[in-house]
Design a protein around this motif. Structure first.
Motif, mmCIF file in Angstrom:
data_model
loop_
_atom_site.group_PDB
_atom_site.id
_atom_site.type_symbol
_atom_site.label_atom_id
_atom_site.label_comp_id
_atom_site.label_asym_id
_atom_site.label_seq_id
_atom_site.Cartn_x
_atom_site.Cartn_y
_atom_site.Cartn_z
ATOM 1 N N PHE A 61 0.859 -1.181 0.000
ATOM 2 C CA PHE A 61 0.000 0.000 0.000
ATOM 3 C C PHE A 61 0.899 1.236 0.000
ATOM 4 O O PHE A 61 1.137 1.857 1.023
ATOM 5 N N ASP A 62 1.392 1.553 -1.208
ATOM 6 C CA ASP A 62 2.411 2.579 -1.358
ATOM 7 C C ASP A 62 1.923 3.704 -2.268
ATOM 8 O O ASP A 62 0.749 3.760 -2.638
ATOM 9 N N ASP A 63 2.844 4.573 -2.646
ATOM 10 C CA ASP A 63 2.490 5.710 -3.497
ATOM 11 C C ASP A 63 1.989 5.262 -4.866
ATOM 12 O O ASP A 63 1.138 5.927 -5.463
ATOM 13 N N GLY A 64 2.494 4.151 -5.378
ATOM 14 C CA GLY A 64 2.018 3.631 -6.656
ATOM 15 C C GLY A 64 0.553 3.247 -6.598
ATOM 16 O O GLY A 64 -0.214 3.527 -7.535
ATOM 17 N N ILE A 65 0.147 2.611 -5.507
ATOM 18 C CA ILE A 65 -1.265 2.234 -5.327
ATOM 19 C C ILE A 65 -2.119 3.476 -5.132
ATOM 20 O O ILE A 65 -3.227 3.568 -5.664
ATOM 21 N N ARG A 66 -1.603 4.449 -4.397
ATOM 22 C CA ARG A 66 -2.351 5.700 -4.220
ATOM 23 C C ARG A 66 -2.570 6.396 -5.570
ATOM 24 O O ARG A 66 -3.645 6.922 -5.837
ATOM 25 N N ALA A 67 -1.558 6.375 -6.429
ATOM 26 C CA ALA A 67 -1.687 6.985 -7.763
ATOM 27 C C ALA A 67 -2.710 6.211 -8.602
ATOM 28 O O ALA A 67 -3.516 6.827 -9.316
ATOM 29 N N LEU A 68 -2.688 4.887 -8.508
ATOM 30 C CA LEU A 68 -3.678 4.075 -9.224
ATOM 31 C C LEU A 68 -5.088 4.427 -8.760
ATOM 32 O O LEU A 68 -5.987 4.629 -9.577
ATOM 33 N N VAL A 69 -5.291 4.511 -7.452
ATOM 34 C CA VAL A 69 -6.612 4.844 -6.904
ATOM 35 C C VAL A 69 -7.040 6.236 -7.355
ATOM 36 O O VAL A 69 -8.193 6.444 -7.742
ATOM 37 N N ASP A 70 -6.125 7.190 -7.342
ATOM 38 C CA ASP A 70 -6.456 8.542 -7.823
ATOM 39 C C ASP A 70 -6.929 8.496 -9.272
ATOM 40 O O ASP A 70 -7.927 9.136 -9.635
ATOM 41 N N ASP A 71 -6.223 7.733 -10.117
ATOM 42 C CA ASP A 71 -6.615 7.617 -11.526
ATOM 43 C C ASP A 71 -7.953 6.912 -11.676
ATOM 44 O O ASP A 71 -8.782 7.301 -12.501
ATOM 45 N N LEU A 72 -8.186 5.854 -10.889
ATOM 46 C CA LEU A 72 -9.474 5.149 -10.948
ATOM 47 C C LEU A 72 -10.621 6.088 -10.577
ATOM 48 O O LEU A 72 -11.670 6.094 -11.236
ATOM 49 N N ILE A 73 -10.431 6.877 -9.529
ATOM 50 C CA ILE A 73 -11.491 7.797 -9.096
ATOM 51 C C ILE A 73 -11.704 8.895 -10.134
ATOM 52 O O ILE A 73 -12.848 9.228 -10.470
ATOM 53 N N GLU A 74 -10.635 9.437 -10.665
ATOM 54 C CA GLU A 74 -10.765 10.461 -11.701
ATOM 55 C C GLU A 74 -11.485 9.895 -12.929
ATOM 56 O O GLU A 74 -12.338 10.552 -13.530
ATOM 57 N N THR A 75 -11.173 8.654 -13.279
ATOM 58 C CA THR A 75 -11.770 8.013 -14.449
ATOM 59 C C THR A 75 -13.248 7.714 -14.239
ATOM 60 O O THR A 75 -14.050 7.844 -15.161
ATOM 61 N N VAL A 76 -13.643 7.342 -13.012
ATOM 62 C CA VAL A 76 -15.052 7.029 -12.756
ATOM 63 C C VAL A 76 -15.909 8.290 -12.619
ATOM 64 O O VAL A 76 -17.127 8.224 -12.735
ATOM 65 N N ARG A 77 -15.295 9.430 -12.414
ATOM 66 C CA ARG A 77 -16.052 10.678 -12.272
ATOM 67 C C ARG A 77 -16.591 11.199 -13.605
ATOM 68 O O ARG A 77 -17.408 12.114 -13.628
ATOM 69 N N VAL A 78 -16.143 10.632 -14.718
ATOM 70 C CA VAL A 78 -16.689 11.025 -16.009
ATOM 71 C C VAL A 78 -18.187 10.731 -15.977
ATOM 72 O O VAL A 78 -18.605 9.641 -15.566
ATOM 73 N N PRO A 79 -19.028 11.688 -16.371
ATOM 74 C CA PRO A 79 -20.477 11.479 -16.293
ATOM 75 C C PRO A 79 -20.934 10.182 -16.967
ATOM 76 O O PRO A 79 -20.428 9.799 -18.029
ATOM 77 N N GLY A 80 -21.878 9.518 -16.306
ATOM 78 C CA GLY A 80 -22.454 8.294 -16.835
ATOM 79 C C GLY A 80 -21.746 7.025 -16.394
ATOM 80 O O GLY A 80 -22.127 5.932 -16.792
ATOM 81 N N ARG A 81 -20.726 7.147 -15.566
ATOM 82 C CA ARG A 81 -19.976 5.982 -15.115
ATOM 83 C C ARG A 81 -20.322 5.639 -13.670
ATOM 84 O O ARG A 81 -20.343 6.508 -12.810
ATOM 85 N N ALA A 82 -20.564 4.337 -13.424
ATOM 86 C CA ALA A 82 -20.879 3.863 -12.076
ATOM 87 C C ALA A 82 -19.681 3.190 -11.423
ATOM 88 O O ALA A 82 -19.556 3.171 -10.207
ATOM 89 N N GLY A 83 -18.796 2.596 -12.219
ATOM 90 C CA GLY A 83 -17.641 1.909 -11.678
ATOM 91 C C GLY A 83 -16.583 1.712 -12.748
ATOM 92 O O GLY A 83 -16.893 1.633 -13.932
ATOM 93 N N VAL A 84 -15.336 1.659 -12.299
ATOM 94 C CA VAL A 84 -14.208 1.363 -13.185
ATOM 95 C C VAL A 84 -13.272 0.437 -12.430
ATOM 96 O O VAL A 84 -12.796 0.767 -11.337
ATOM 97 N N ALA A 85 -13.009 -0.723 -13.014
ATOM 98 C CA ALA A 85 -12.084 -1.689 -12.420
ATOM 99 C C ALA A 85 -10.693 -1.494 -13.013
ATOM 100 O O ALA A 85 -10.548 -1.096 -14.175
ATOM 101 N N ALA A 86 -9.675 -1.791 -12.212
ATOM 102 C CA ALA A 86 -8.289 -1.604 -12.651
ATOM 103 C C ALA A 86 -7.990 -2.262 -14.001
ATOM 104 O O ALA A 86 -7.317 -1.645 -14.837
ATOM 105 N N PRO A 87 -8.462 -3.491 -14.272
ATOM 106 C CA PRO A 87 -8.148 -4.058 -15.582
ATOM 107 C C PRO A 87 -8.750 -3.259 -16.744
ATOM 108 O O PRO A 87 -8.224 -3.297 -17.863
ATOM 109 N N GLN A 88 -9.800 -2.511 -16.495
ATOM 110 C CA GLN A 88 -10.392 -1.696 -17.550
ATOM 111 C C GLN A 88 -9.475 -0.546 -17.969
ATOM 112 O O GLN A 88 -9.663 0.030 -19.036
ATOM 113 N N ILE A 89 -8.497 -0.226 -17.125
ATOM 114 C CA ILE A 89 -7.501 0.779 -17.508
ATOM 115 C C ILE A 89 -6.139 0.111 -17.701
ATOM 116 O O ILE A 89 -5.105 0.781 -17.672
ATOM 117 N N GLY A 90 -6.149 -1.212 -17.865
ATOM 118 C CA GLY A 90 -4.935 -1.933 -18.206
ATOM 119 C C GLY A 90 -4.069 -2.391 -17.058
ATOM 120 O O GLY A 90 -2.930 -2.793 -17.268
#
Length: 163
Positions: free
Chosen positions: A24-53
């Protein structure tokens, strides 16, 4: 924080079971930040890590003003009989079919600090929990369709302009 591109059905990362997060390091924190930013796009309910590769057990959610992320989630409880539930997927754009989902779901996982958290809900939130956890197990919602419905959906995928 970056809105990441969504991988489409057919990409091998969507068919692989994801690895547990152990650091649980800075790399995971960056991944979580990107996941949250990606799910905030209107019309999105969830985004799983494999969906962003990324082949790690993590997803973000944005349902009914509840926005967040969970790491290493596991479904620990479902309630009610499975019912056909209208569903789509960012990785299968343009399709909408009735997936078989339980009306209630509860998952346990961890936050970015490795602390245990629980997410639970009914309706759309329960559907999202099941859908995103499926992604982490290498499943796309098309696999949750009844046989005849799946046949129709797969034809639509083959005929789509993105496949």
């Amino acid at each position: 924080m970056t809105v990441r591109e969504i991988r489409l059905y057919g990409d091998p990362v969507l068919r692989m079971a994801c690895a547990e997060i152990t650091a649980f390091d800075d790399g995971i924190r960056a991944l979580v930040d990107d996941l949250i930013e990606t799910v905030r796009v209107p019309g999105r309910a969830g985004v799983a890590a494999p969906q962003i590769g990324v082949g790690l057990r993590a997803f973000s959610y944005n349902v009914d003003d509840r926005v967040g992320a969970i790491l290493n989630p596991r479904i620990v409880e479902v309630r009610g009989d499975v019912v056909p539930t209208g569903e789509g997927c960012l990785s299968v754009p343009g399709l909408w079919h009735d997936a078989l989902r339980h009306p209630y779901a509860r998952v346990e996982g961890q936050d970015v600090d490795g602390e245990t958290i629980v997410l639970e809900g009914e309706g759309l939130f329960a559907q999202m929990l099941q859908h995103e956890t499926d992604h982490l197990d290498g499943m796309v919602y098309l696999q949750r369709l009844a046989k005849d419905e799946r046949r129709i959906a797969m034809r639509e995928v083959r005929e789509s302009d993105w496949f």
